[in-house]
Design a protein around this motif. Structure first.
Motif, PDB file in Angstrom:
ATOM      1  N   TYR A 269     -37.390  -1.009 -19.689  1.00 27.38           N
ATOM      2  CA  TYR A 269     -38.030  -0.212 -18.931  1.00 27.38           C
ATOM      3  C   TYR A 269     -37.376   1.180 -18.732  1.00 27.38           C
ATOM      4  O   TYR A 269     -37.797   2.354 -18.894  1.00 27.38           O
ATOM      5  CB  TYR A 269     -38.259  -0.748 -17.402  1.00 27.38           C
ATOM      6  CG  TYR A 269     -38.585   0.037 -16.371  1.00 27.38           C
ATOM      7  CD1 TYR A 269     -40.199   0.555 -16.520  1.00 27.38           C
ATOM      8  CD2 TYR A 269     -38.092   0.643 -15.311  1.00 27.38           C
ATOM      9  CE1 TYR A 269     -40.552   1.340 -15.544  1.00 27.38           C
ATOM     10  CE2 TYR A 269     -38.507   1.633 -14.570  1.00 27.38           C
ATOM     11  CZ  TYR A 269     -39.803   1.860 -14.476  1.00 27.38           C
ATOM     12  OH  TYR A 269     -40.243   2.715 -13.758  1.00 27.38           O
ATOM     13  N   ILE A 270     -36.138   1.146 -18.764  1.00 20.42           N
ATOM     14  CA  ILE A 270     -35.277   2.229 -18.422  1.00 20.42           C
ATOM     15  C   ILE A 270     -35.493   3.251 -19.783  1.00 20.42           C
ATOM     16  O   ILE A 270     -35.728   4.385 -19.563  1.00 20.42           O
ATOM     17  CB  ILE A 270     -33.570   2.037 -18.328  1.00 20.42           C
ATOM     18  CG1 ILE A 270     -33.492   1.578 -16.725  1.00 20.42           C
ATOM     19  CG2 ILE A 270     -32.828   3.439 -18.587  1.00 20.42           C
ATOM     20  CD1 ILE A 270     -32.180   0.982 -16.425  1.00 20.42           C
ATOM     21  N   PHE A 271     -35.585   2.506 -21.123  1.00 21.73           N
ATOM     22  CA  PHE A 271     -35.805   3.296 -22.252  1.00 21.73           C
ATOM     23  C   PHE A 271     -37.354   3.659 -22.436  1.00 21.73           C
ATOM     24  O   PHE A 271     -37.368   4.795 -22.861  1.00 21.73           O
ATOM     25  CB  PHE A 271     -35.178   2.501 -23.407  1.00 21.73           C
ATOM     26  CG  PHE A 271     -33.898   2.558 -23.849  1.00 21.73           C
ATOM     27  CD1 PHE A 271     -33.396   3.354 -24.824  1.00 21.73           C
ATOM     28  CD2 PHE A 271     -32.903   2.199 -22.984  1.00 21.73           C
ATOM     29  CE1 PHE A 271     -32.125   3.635 -25.070  1.00 21.73           C
ATOM     30  CE2 PHE A 271     -31.520   2.345 -23.229  1.00 21.73           C
ATOM     31  CZ  PHE A 271     -31.304   3.225 -24.487  1.00 21.73           C
ATOM     32  N   ALA A 272     -38.087   2.985 -21.930  1.00 16.28           N
ATOM     33  CA  ALA A 272     -39.424   3.505 -21.872  1.00 16.28           C
ATOM     34  C   ALA A 272     -39.534   4.777 -20.997  1.00 16.28           C
ATOM     35  O   ALA A 272     -40.239   5.749 -21.518  1.00 16.28           O
ATOM     36  CB  ALA A 272     -40.436   2.270 -21.230  1.00 16.28           C
ATOM     37  N   VAL A 273     -39.027   4.734 -19.727  1.00 15.77           N
ATOM     38  CA  VAL A 273     -38.987   6.040 -18.934  1.00 15.77           C
ATOM     39  C   VAL A 273     -38.054   6.851 -19.492  1.00 15.77           C
ATOM     40  O   VAL A 273     -38.786   8.194 -19.461  1.00 15.77           O
ATOM     41  CB  VAL A 273     -38.416   5.570 -17.511  1.00 15.77           C
ATOM     42  CG1 VAL A 273     -38.335   6.732 -16.871  1.00 15.77           C
ATOM     43  CG2 VAL A 273     -39.349   4.581 -16.907  1.00 15.77           C
TER      44      VAL A 273
END
Length: 152
Positions: A72-76
């Motif tokens: 999720y952090i990388f998607a954001v």
């Protein structure tokens, strides 16, 4: 023509951001599934009530959820870097690729610690466990050294 094509290239980053978000969502649900399966096993299968087995199962659940959060952090991060701004907390705001790499390094360190804890709980061969710990310590040391040097 090429300039326009390159300017539209931000759409290329949209695909990895969406796929990472889908992966994060899937892992989140999978972690819940493993948790429910573990709780079911505790109630209906007495052999699973062994603290070592339970510890390993719950550590696995933490590991899966942590990986979900990383995705999720990388998607954001990819979205914010290449596509556009999002309404996210300040700690999740990514302004350059080095911030994204730093978040990855810190999370890799945490995953390695969880992986070692799981190996320690399973404790089969002391020498293998020691060598595994040394390997993890070296990787963590290199990651910390890299970011300390990069800060200067």
């Amino acid at each position: 023509m090429i300039k326009k094509l390159l300017e539209l290239g931000q759409a290329i980053a949209l695909l990895p951001a969406i796929s990472l978000f889908i992966g994060a969502t899937f892992l989140g649900f999978y972690g819940v599934y493993i948790l429910i399966e573990t709780l079911y096993s505790v109630v209906f299968k007495p052999e699973v009530r062994d603290p070592a087995i339970l510890s390993t199962k719950f550590i696995s659940v933490m590991d899966i959820h942590l990986l979900s959060i990383i995705l999720y952090i990388f998607a954001v991060g990819l979205y914010e870097l290449f596509v556009g701004k999002l309404s996210v907390p300040d700690w999740l705001r990514i302004t350059d690729i080095d911030q994204l790499k730093a978040k990855l390094a810190s999370v890799v360190i945490l995953i390695l610690a969880i992986t070692f804890t799981k190996k320690l709980v399973e404790w089969k061969n002391p020498l293998d466990t020691l060598l595994f710990a040394v390997a993890i310590a070296v990787i963590i040391g290199v990651l910390i050294f890299y970011y300390k040097v990069k800060e200067e």
